[in-house]
Design a protein around this motif. Sequence first.
Motif, PDB file in Angstrom:
ATOM      1  N   LEU A 192      10.065 -10.779   3.761  1.00  0.00           N
ATOM      2  CA  LEU A 192       9.711  -9.832   4.818  1.00  0.00           C
ATOM      3  C   LEU A 192       8.216  -9.569   4.927  1.00  0.00           C
ATOM      4  O   LEU A 192       7.781  -8.879   5.855  1.00  0.00           O
ATOM      5  N   SER A 193       7.409 -10.102   4.016  1.00  0.00           N
ATOM      6  CA  SER A 193       6.001  -9.709   3.937  1.00  0.00           C
ATOM      7  C   SER A 193       5.202 -10.020   5.195  1.00  0.00           C
ATOM      8  O   SER A 193       4.261  -9.308   5.530  1.00  0.00           O
ATOM      9  N   HIS A 247       0.800  -1.215   0.000  1.00  0.00           N
ATOM     10  CA  HIS A 247       0.000   0.000   0.000  1.00  0.00           C
ATOM     11  C   HIS A 247       0.839   1.275   0.000  1.00  0.00           C
ATOM     12  O   HIS A 247       0.280   2.383   0.022  1.00  0.00           O
ATOM     13  N   HIS A 248       2.146   1.109  -0.043  1.00  0.00           N
ATOM     14  CA  HIS A 248       3.033   2.280  -0.047  1.00  0.00           C
ATOM     15  C   HIS A 248       4.093   2.124  -1.128  1.00  0.00           C
ATOM     16  O   HIS A 248       5.301   2.117  -0.854  1.00  0.00           O
ATOM     17  N   PRO A 249       3.672   2.013  -2.397  1.00  0.00           N
ATOM     18  CA  PRO A 249       4.639   1.778  -3.475  1.00  0.00           C
ATOM     19  C   PRO A 249       5.632   2.918  -3.661  1.00  0.00           C
ATOM     20  O   PRO A 249       6.701   2.711  -4.241  1.00  0.00           O
ATOM     21  N   ASP A 301       5.483  -1.847   7.457  1.00  0.00           N
ATOM     22  CA  ASP A 301       5.852  -0.635   6.718  1.00  0.00           C
ATOM     23  C   ASP A 301       7.329  -0.718   6.362  1.00  0.00           C
ATOM     24  O   ASP A 301       8.045  -1.618   6.811  1.00  0.00           O
ATOM     25  N   VAL A 302       7.765   0.211   5.554  1.00  0.00           N
ATOM     26  CA  VAL A 302       9.124   0.153   5.033  1.00  0.00           C
ATOM     27  C   VAL A 302      10.157   0.343   6.141  1.00  0.00           C
ATOM     28  O   VAL A 302      11.221  -0.281   6.136  1.00  0.00           O
ATOM     29  N   GLU A 303       9.851   1.204   7.123  1.00  0.00           N
ATOM     30  CA  GLU A 303      10.794   1.406   8.221  1.00  0.00           C
ATOM     31  C   GLU A 303      11.016   0.106   8.987  1.00  0.00           C
ATOM     32  O   GLU A 303      12.153  -0.235   9.336  1.00  0.00           O
ATOM     33  N   GLN A 304       9.943  -0.630   9.254  1.00  0.00           N
ATOM     34  CA  GLN A 304      10.069  -1.906   9.950  1.00  0.00           C
ATOM     35  C   GLN A 304      10.815  -2.916   9.090  1.00  0.00           C
ATOM     36  O   GLN A 304      11.642  -3.693   9.602  1.00  0.00           O
TER      37      GLN A 304
END
Length: 303
Positions: A279-280, A15-17, A285-288
Amino acid sequence: MRIGFTLPQFGELAHHPQHVARFAREAEALGADSLWVGDRLLDPVDPKVGYAGTDVIPPEFRSALDPFALLAAAATATERVQLGSNVINAPWYPPAVLARSLTSIDLLSAGRLLVGLGTGWSPEEYEASGIPMAERGRRLDECLDILTAWWTRNPVEYRGEHWTVPASHIDLKPAARPHPPVYLGAFAPAALTRAARRADGWLPIAPVGRKYAGSDPIADLVRNLAGVRETVEKEGRDPARFDAILRVNPDDDASVEDIAATIARAEREAGLTHCFVELSYLAKDVEQALDLAGRVLERARAS
């Protein structure tokens, strides 16, 4: 051991491409050696076949970004890491279209592409793609023939049972020579034989987490890899030149220590030199995802 990670492609990450390129760039800076995509088309409401031997499909597959778009984004955001697919479900795509996409990504990355192909397992995805699932093995064989021709000949021509390429001038060839290495994901005996006969390497999976506590995926890996390499030799090929890249597939309860231990065993017991971590199921989120990647790299390389 070379260690890579999946790009933000599935689940909440999808959801955050807008953060895909940043993840790729920062994962490379952390020391990742490769970045990977998968290929999911949909998550059926009432699946005929579940995921990985279960009756269900992970909810993360309800959100999926296109693998080719992500590989292209990562190619332009990085300079060193290899870019792999585990796996592109090759029978869904006309081989000429697939060859064009893969060649473009290989050129964008200056020859860093690792082509991982497979046949998938979801009847509903085959229904949606308009391809008979019963033909998937034969279509994959034809796809491999066409990719080889596309990358190594000019003009290119192919006429098979399922696919045709009229005699055509194809001047654009991959940066990798003679072509990007092709790996196959395979578990059934016929698929493993195909990998041994036709591929540059195999893409095994090692699940990690409490629900797999009664199994030993690394012992299975050692046994299966020996069998595949024996078949490679029977096919008249050099088993020492047949590669394997492990997908470490942690469940949502797996710890960094669990992941690092699996990587260490794969290197020590199976002799593998390259793996990547999915990692999915662990990152929202990307930071995690970047934090996990950094901690896995630190822990695994301290082992």
